[in-house]
Design a protein around this motif. Structure first.
Motif, PDB file in Angstrom:
ATOM      1  N   LEU A 143      -6.820   4.627   5.273  1.00  0.00           N
ATOM      2  CA  LEU A 143      -7.610   3.490   5.753  1.00  0.00           C
ATOM      3  C   LEU A 143      -8.480   3.874   6.944  1.00  0.00           C
ATOM      4  O   LEU A 143      -9.639   3.453   7.053  1.00  0.00           O
ATOM      5  N   THR A 188      -8.004  -0.489  -5.947  1.00  0.00           N
ATOM      6  CA  THR A 188      -8.428  -0.628  -4.552  1.00  0.00           C
ATOM      7  C   THR A 188      -9.942  -0.727  -4.537  1.00  0.00           C
ATOM      8  O   THR A 188     -10.623   0.063  -5.181  1.00  0.00           O
ATOM      9  N   LEU A 199       0.824  -1.210   0.000  1.00  0.00           N
ATOM     10  CA  LEU A 199       0.000   0.000   0.000  1.00  0.00           C
ATOM     11  C   LEU A 199       0.860   1.262   0.000  1.00  0.00           C
ATOM     12  O   LEU A 199       0.343   2.374   0.063  1.00  0.00           O
ATOM     13  N   ALA A 233      -0.978   5.375   4.180  1.00  0.00           N
ATOM     14  CA  ALA A 233      -1.953   4.292   4.116  1.00  0.00           C
ATOM     15  C   ALA A 233      -2.825   4.256   5.368  1.00  0.00           C
ATOM     16  O   ALA A 233      -4.047   4.096   5.282  1.00  0.00           O
ATOM     17  N   LEU A 263      -5.119   5.735  -1.892  1.00  0.00           N
ATOM     18  CA  LEU A 263      -4.583   4.390  -1.685  1.00  0.00           C
ATOM     19  C   LEU A 263      -4.094   3.783  -2.999  1.00  0.00           C
ATOM     20  O   LEU A 263      -3.029   3.167  -3.050  1.00  0.00           O
TER      21      LEU A 263
END
Length: 214
Positions: free
Chosen positions: A58, A170, A48, A54, A190
């Motif tokens: 996330l 993604t 990632l 990341a 991402l």
């Protein structure tokens, strides 16, 4: 004004019931008492890209779960004549798969052809609804559940068959609390970060044209 005994009992019963429900929710960590798990940089898939970037993306895009787990597979390219490179990152939480990120080295093709192909890699029809382009690589598309970019990698003559590109995607499998526009932005981040990582690991010699990663 005096309440009749039945009304008083009804009101007391409602309060007791609410208290019991709140107690059960607290014990079993149901909303609004669920403890949100921490996404740790050291546990995030290396594919990632930058772990801090990341983690930030996330945290914003994933649904709240008490814990998260990461599973990763990487098939590295051995040299510039090798036409194989693949990576995958699976993010899970609450007994469900939450997000999948994939990268694959493949022969260059038209934007229309690649877009149709990459749509087929999504596991959920919802992911590819309302796909719109964004600026990155040779071509790129995204929605609030899916983002993919086709990045130049190996120039013609360096590997058998001509130019090779990296297809990076993604997919958000479970919707979080973020609105559609914000979710789209985080998935794009991402995808671009994963593409930047893949571009280095796949020993690419062409500019990725990612416009910077965040």
């Amino acid at each position: 004004m005096k309440l009749s005994r039945p009304l008083v009992l009804l009101a007391v019963g409602a309060v007791v019931a609410l208290a019991l429900l709140a107690g059960i929710a607290y014990i079993f960590k149901l909303p609004p008492f669920r403890e949100k798990g921490e996404i740790k940089a050291g546990e995030v898939c290396s594919s990632l890209g930058s772990s801090s970037n990341a983690v930030d993306a996330l945290t914003k895009v994933l649904p709240e779960e008490s814990s998260y787990s990461f599973d990763e597979n990487i098939d590295l390219r051995t040299d510039v004549t090798d036409t194989n490179f693949e990576s995958s990152c699976f993010v899970a939480g609450g007994g469900k798969q939450l997000l999948v990120a994939k990268a694959r080295l493949m022969e260059d093709e038209s934007a229309t052809s690649w877009t149709q192909w990459v749509k087929g890699t999504a596991s959920n029809e919802v992911s590819i609804q309302s796909l719109t382009p964004f600026t990155a690589g040779d071509t790129a598309v995204s929605s609030s559940r899916f983002a993919a970019v086709f990045v130049p990698c190996t120039s013609a003559g360096k590997a058998p068959g001509g130019q090779y590109n990296l297809s990076v995607s993604t997919e958000l499998k479970q919707e979080g609390n973020t609105n559609d526009a914000a979710a789209r932005d985080e998935l794009i981040k991402l995808a671009k970060n994963a593409a930047s990582y893949a571009h280095v690991k796949a020993k690419c010699d062409m500019a990725p044209n990612l416009g910077g990663t965040s």
